[in-house]
Design a protein around this motif. Structure first.
Motif, PDB file in Angstrom:
ATOM      1  N   THR A   1     -17.072 -10.481  -5.879  1.00  0.00           N
ATOM      2  CA  THR A   1     -16.337 -10.198  -7.121  1.00  0.00           C
ATOM      3  C   THR A   1     -16.436 -11.370  -8.001  1.00  0.00           C
TER       4      THR A   1
ATOM      5  N   LYS B   1     -10.970  -9.389   3.515  1.00  0.00           N
ATOM      6  CA  LYS B   1     -11.787  -8.387   3.214  1.00  0.00           C
ATOM      7  C   LYS B   1     -10.964  -7.203   3.173  1.00  0.00           C
ATOM      8  N   GLU B   2     -10.154  -6.834   4.048  1.00  0.00           N
ATOM      9  CA  GLU B   2      -9.265  -5.415   4.150  1.00  0.00           C
ATOM     10  C   GLU B   2      -8.268  -5.489   3.202  1.00  0.00           C
TER      11      GLU B   2
ATOM     12  N   LEU C   1     -16.933 -11.627  -1.285  1.00  0.00           N
ATOM     13  CA  LEU C   1     -16.359 -10.279  -1.755  1.00  0.00           C
ATOM     14  C   LEU C   1     -17.157  -9.824  -2.949  1.00  0.00           C
TER      15      LEU C   1
ATOM     16  N   HIS D   1      -8.696  -7.053   0.154  1.00  0.00           N
ATOM     17  CA  HIS D   1      -9.306  -6.717  -1.102  1.00  0.00           C
ATOM     18  C   HIS D   1      -9.783  -5.352  -1.169  1.00  0.00           C
ATOM     19  N   GLU D   2     -10.275  -4.812   0.022  1.00  0.00           N
ATOM     20  CA  GLU D   2     -10.506  -3.115  -0.056  1.00  0.00           C
ATOM     21  C   GLU D   2      -9.162  -2.365  -0.522  1.00  0.00           C
ATOM     22  N   ALA D   3      -7.953  -2.953   0.171  1.00  0.00           N
ATOM     23  CA  ALA D   3      -6.721  -2.303  -0.280  1.00  0.00           C
ATOM     24  C   ALA D   3      -6.249  -2.487  -1.724  1.00  0.00           C
TER      25      ALA D   3
ATOM     26  N   LYS E   1       0.897  -1.349  -0.026  1.00  0.00           N
ATOM     27  CA  LYS E   1       0.209   0.126   0.076  1.00  0.00           C
ATOM     28  C   LYS E   1       0.882   1.309  -0.092  1.00  0.00           C
TER      29      LYS E   1
ATOM     30  N   GLU F   1     -12.143 -11.534   7.618  1.00  0.00           N
ATOM     31  CA  GLU F   1     -12.114 -10.067   7.725  1.00  0.00           C
ATOM     32  C   GLU F   1     -10.571  -9.653   7.475  1.00  0.00           C
TER      33      GLU F   1
END
Length: 215
Positions: free
Chosen positions: A148, A104-105, A146, A107-109, A77, A101
């Motif tokens: 996706t 998902k973090e 997700l 994926h969001e990144a 990141k 969890e």
């Protein structure tokens, strides 16, 4: 296509790289003009719908170790890097592997999350129906969690056979990654793509040689 696994301390385990060495390698890529690809960018290049950057690299992480969240996610990141995680949903929430969890973090990144079998089995030891469960249930759980599309596969242990390939084709998988060593080229079977294994026991200069040899 660089193939990483765990980022921690485990001397003698070639599939494990220390956080310090991993950081050194990522900084090298950042300082020397490498472009990390998303799977969409990779796919667009493959289909001729996007130009290939000067030094493209797809960072792939197999198995879904929790240390990927701890060490790789914040560093990538910071560097503005993209990465792909191949995970086995059946291993979540045991502490050693990523929890949903954490996935998902990631994926969001900006990480791409794709299936690596439900329980990371040797697919070649299974019947076609059991292989189908391992592949398709992993796909389903990732898509459900997700929101996706999970249509890119990575063979656990690099093992596959004609049954595996048939399942992937029958269910619309676009690409699949092996552990066969070498550069990924568009003349390869899209379900038999090569990668470069990153040996955690070797210095960064070895990775540099491998990268230069494959460009």
């Amino acid at each position: 296509m660089l193939n990483y696994h765990s980022i921690t301390y485990d001397p003698g385990n070639k599939a494990v790289i220390t956080p310090e060495l991993f950081t050194e390698q990522m900084n090298y890529l950042a300082e020397n003009g490498y472009t990390t690809l998303t799977l969409k960018h990779f796919s667009d290049i493959w289909l001729g719908e996007a130009e290939m950057p000067k030094k493209p690299v797809l960072l792939t992480f197999d198995d879904g170790y929790a240390d990927n969240h701890e060490y790789a996610m914040p560093l990538l990141k910071k560097l503005g890097f993209h990465a792909t995680l191949f995970m086995s949903p059946g291993t979540t929430d045991d502490g050693y592997f990523l929890s949903w969890e954490q996935v998902k973090e990631m994926h969001e990144a900006g990480w791409d999350i794709q299936p690596h079998g439900m329980t990371h089995p040797y697919l070649t030891s299974l019947s076609k129906s059991d292989q189908a469960y391992e592949i398709l249930e992993a796909k389903k759980q990732i898509e459900d969690q997700l929101g996706t599309t999970a249509d890119i596969f990575c063979y656990p242990y690099g093992a596959y056979n004609a049954k595996t390939l048939a399942i992937l084709k029958e269910n619309g998988f676009r690409f699949a990654f092996t552990i066969e060593q070498g550069k990924t080229k568009t003349n390869q079977d899209p379900l038999k793509l090569k990668r470069i294994f990153v040996n955690g026991e070797e210095p960064t200069k070895t990775l540099i040689k491998n990268l230069e040899k494959n460009y």
